[in-house]
Design a protein around this motif. Structure first.
Motif, mmCIF file in Angstrom:
data_model
loop_
_atom_site.group_PDB
_atom_site.id
_atom_site.type_symbol
_atom_site.label_atom_id
_atom_site.label_comp_id
_atom_site.label_asym_id
_atom_site.label_seq_id
_atom_site.Cartn_x
_atom_site.Cartn_y
_atom_site.Cartn_z
ATOM 1 N N TRP A 245 0.818 -1.211 0.000
ATOM 2 C CA TRP A 245 0.000 0.000 0.000
ATOM 3 C C TRP A 245 0.851 1.261 0.000
ATOM 4 O O TRP A 245 0.382 2.332 -0.404
ATOM 5 N N CYS A 246 2.100 1.152 0.466
ATOM 6 C CA CYS A 246 3.009 2.314 0.538
ATOM 7 C C CYS A 246 3.273 2.836 -0.868
ATOM 8 O O CYS A 246 3.500 2.064 -1.795
ATOM 9 N N ILE A 247 3.215 4.180 -1.019
ATOM 10 C CA ILE A 247 3.456 4.777 -2.341
ATOM 11 C C ILE A 247 4.880 5.314 -2.477
ATOM 12 O O ILE A 247 5.259 5.821 -3.523
ATOM 13 N N GLY A 248 5.633 5.247 -1.385
ATOM 14 C CA GLY A 248 7.021 5.711 -1.458
ATOM 15 C C GLY A 248 7.161 7.219 -1.515
ATOM 16 O O GLY A 248 8.021 7.735 -2.225
ATOM 17 N N CYS A 249 6.316 7.943 -0.752
ATOM 18 C CA CYS A 249 6.396 9.411 -0.790
ATOM 19 C C CYS A 249 7.526 9.933 0.079
ATOM 20 O O CYS A 249 8.005 11.043 -0.120
ATOM 21 N N GLY A 250 7.947 9.131 1.057
ATOM 22 C CA GLY A 250 9.086 9.532 1.882
ATOM 23 C C GLY A 250 8.740 10.422 3.055
ATOM 24 O O GLY A 250 9.640 10.901 3.749
ATOM 25 N N TYR A 251 7.450 10.663 3.303
ATOM 26 C CA TYR A 251 7.092 11.562 4.399
ATOM 27 C C TYR A 251 7.496 10.968 5.756
ATOM 28 O O TYR A 251 7.984 11.671 6.633
ATOM 29 N N CYS A 252 7.302 9.654 5.910
ATOM 30 C CA CYS A 252 7.668 9.001 7.174
ATOM 31 C C CYS A 252 9.163 9.113 7.441
ATOM 32 O O CYS A 252 9.598 9.176 8.591
ATOM 33 N N VAL A 253 9.953 9.142 6.357
ATOM 34 C CA VAL A 253 11.410 9.237 6.504
ATOM 35 C C VAL A 253 11.775 10.557 7.189
ATOM 36 O O VAL A 253 12.618 10.605 8.081
ATOM 37 N N SER A 254 11.096 11.645 6.760
ATOM 38 C CA SER A 254 11.374 12.961 7.345
ATOM 39 C C SER A 254 10.760 13.106 8.728
ATOM 40 O O SER A 254 11.215 13.909 9.529
ATOM 41 N N ALA A 255 9.697 12.341 8.995
ATOM 42 C CA ALA A 255 8.948 12.537 10.239
ATOM 43 C C ALA A 255 9.549 11.783 11.420
ATOM 44 O O ALA A 255 9.354 12.166 12.568
ATOM 45 N N CYS A 256 10.275 10.700 11.163
ATOM 46 C CA CYS A 256 10.762 9.845 12.255
ATOM 47 C C CYS A 256 11.775 10.583 13.123
ATOM 48 O O CYS A 256 12.770 11.092 12.624
ATOM 49 N N PRO A 257 11.542 10.639 14.447
ATOM 50 C CA PRO A 257 12.496 11.332 15.326
ATOM 51 C C PRO A 257 13.781 10.550 15.537
ATOM 52 O O PRO A 257 14.741 11.078 16.083
ATOM 53 N N PHE A 258 13.803 9.279 15.128
ATOM 54 C CA PHE A 258 14.992 8.456 15.353
ATOM 55 C C PHE A 258 15.715 8.113 14.047
ATOM 56 O O PHE A 258 16.633 7.310 14.042
#
Lengths: 267, 315
Positions: free
Chosen positions: A103-116
């Protein structure tokens, strides 16, 4: 009942067996890297490296001390990646935060959002160029843990630094270990992850402050200030509408109205 | 690096589209509906810009063919989800508004044996909804401008998330670039062509109005300059040590040339200088000066987005 991984950094010896076990179980290939002056390798977590040991160096007197940190997804209760995901591909399954690869579209938002900095896009080398694909990260080996096994890294750790089980039990073990360390020459020892972001599912026994390991003292959820951020934009628009446009064009309307009035008087 | 130049272009063009409509709507309404051409120009340019931005967002995805997954959920907590919906609805409303304006350019009852006239006569009865749509479009334009800043702010990258000022900065820049775009179009004569397309006579806009738009642009530019100083200073002083070092990637690090020469000098100081010089001269602004200043504002707006997008991911 929530489960968690307990990582006792006071026992870790930096063998990186966990890294290898993770790659083997999850079919992740090795990374081609260069020697950059440390045993730490590869240098960063990535779409194909979901856990790695960070070799923090701390100078104590005339000696250099290693502070090992097993990096990877913390499986936060209050997970930023889950909140910002636009398609709902990132979800909690029990204690585990999972990226649905279909289901992931690979937008990369989670990459920028993760504090770790624990989520990464998979970069596949195709024909010399890099191609961005879906977000990848540690799954806590949900395929193992849902079948009564421990995560691959826990299973392989030869230093007994890793443990897996009921979160309450892991907290109790961790706190007991911290008390023992504090009583034996490590006054700064502490447990990390009990309350951060409403509770992490990777708990760390640290012998120094979190910052010495490169961990955030108080990790922030990415959308904590979301409303204020939207309001900041909207209020700016309102102010800029009121000040220049209102002043200049209100005057234009008033001037024309005045002309019409005075024109009427002359006739 | 996860986000590169395509994202910067999207944030730039989406903001500019929103800013142009925002400025056009206000000028028309505040002046007592004296400039109905302006919102039409803003939409006519804004819809292609929004579509271009959306296309770049899709191109930048890891799985482009799954882009439709974005429209199976509405997730207000995700600025990416909100942004996708805002872009989509704004483009759709814009297309409807353009079609209705265009249909009104045909005289009622006019018989022209063309497919276009037939089409116009079919949609023309719906034209009264333009009034409502124009207000909805204003709201969406404000959200569109804000989204470009909120998207970056709602993360854990120190340069983006340390203060609440990034959405403020991007909205100021969106209105600045949007107003510059309107002025550029009016000064080059493209505005007159669009007037004819929408059934007008193609008369030039009075120079006082264009000068007033130039003044409004200059004031917005000064506001953006103040916000930029506050943003850079705020992140450097109030953010964490990591945030402070993230700022230095812009001010003294690898992006410093782009920041000082592109954002500050070319995008703000030179156009503001040109604008204030012509205002002080108390005469109609020279066309060359306006074309130069508005073009520089547009380019500066892009470099600002690029520097912030890249700089945020360098730490």
């Amino acid at each position: 009942m929530a489960r968690a991984m307990l990582i006792d950094e006071s026992r870790c010896m930096g063998c990186r067996g966990c890294q290898v076990a993770c790659k083997q179980w999850n079919d992740n290939p090795a990374e081609e890297t260069e020697n950059w002056g440390t045993y730490e390798n590869p240098p960063e977590l990535s779409g194909i490296t979901w856990t790695k040991i960070k070799f923090n160096e701390k100078v104590v007197g005339d000696q250099v001390k290693w502070l090992f940190l097993k990096q990877g997804c913390m499986h936060c209760t209050n997970a930023s990646c889950e909140s910002v995901c636009p398609t709902g591909a990132i979800r909690h399954y029990g204690e585990t935060v999972i990226v649905d690869q279909e289901w992931c579209i690979g937008c990369g938002y989670c990459v920028s959002a993760c504090p770790f900095d624990a989520v990464h896009s998979l970069h596949e080398v195709t024909g010399g160029g890099e191609e961005k694909a879906t977000a990848r990260k540690c799954t806590l080996c949900i395929d193992r843990t849902s079948n009564g096994l421990t995560p691959a890294c826990v299973k392989t750790c030869p230093a007994t630094a890793l443990d897996w089980g009921d979160r309450g039990e892991m907290l109790a073990k961790g706190n007991a270990r911290v008390a023992a360390l504090q009583a034996n020459g490590h006054p700064k020892a502490r447990l990390y992850g009990e309350r951060e972001l409403a509770g992490l599912h990777r708990l760390y026994v640290l012998v120094d402050e979190p910052s010495a390991y490169g961990l955030p003292e108080s990790p922030q959820h990415a959308t904590t200030n979301l409303l204020g951020q939207w309001l900041g934009g909207i209020i700016t628009a309102g102010v800029l509408a009121a000040v220049p446009f209102w002043l200049l064009f209100k005057r234009q309307r008033a001037a024309e109205a005045k002309e019409e009035t005075s024109g009427g008087g002359e006739q | 690096m996860t986000w590169e130049w395509p994202i910067a272009i999207d944030l730039w063009v989406a903001g500019m589209a929103g800013g142009a409509y925002f400025a056009a709507f206000l000028i028309d309404r505040i002046s007592g509906r004296k400039h109905p051409l302006l919102p039409k120009i803003a939409m006519f340019l804004g819809v292609p810009l929004v579509l271009l931005g959306s296309l770049l967002l899709v191109v930048d995805l890891g799985e482009q063919l799954r882009a439709w997954h974005l429209f199976t959920r509405f997730r207000p907590g995700s600025a990416m989800s909100m942004g996708s919906w805002i872009l989509l609805v704004y483009a759709l409303i814009g297309i409807v508004m353009i079609a209705l304006w265009w249909s009104k350019s045909f005289e009622p009852g006019e018989v022209r044996l063309t497919v276009l006239a037939g089409l116009a006569s079919v949609i023309r009865p719906a034209a009264p909804v333009i009034g409502v749509l124009s207000w909805i479009a204003l709201l969406l334009a404000v959200l569109l401008m804000s989204y470009t800043g909120v998207l970056l702010s709602a993360t854990n990258q120190p340069l983006w998330a340390s203060t609440f000022l990034l959405p403020v900065l991007f909205v100021a820049s969106a209105i600045f670039t949007g107003t510059a775009l309107l002025l550029l179009v009016l000064k080059t004569g493209l505005g007159r062509l669009l007037d004819i397309l929408f059934g007008g006579k193609g008369e030039p806009m009075p120079s006082e109005t264009m000068d007033a738009i130039g003044k409004a642009m200059a004031i917005v530019g000064v506001v953006q300059l103040v916000v930029l100083v506050a943003y850079v200073g705020g992140v450097a002083l109030l953010g964490t040590p990591t945030a402070a070092s993230a700022v230095t990637t812009m001010t003294v690090g690898p992006l410093s040339f782009l920041f000082w020469a592109g954002v500050v000098l070319m995008g703000l100081l030179i156009p503001l200088g040109l604008q204030f010089a012509s205002m002080k001269a108390k005469r109609e602004a020279i066309v060359g000066s306006v074309l130069t200043s508005t073009s520089l504002v547009l380019i500066g707006g892009f470099i600002l987005r690029l520097v912030v997008v890249l700089g945020g991911q360098m730490i």
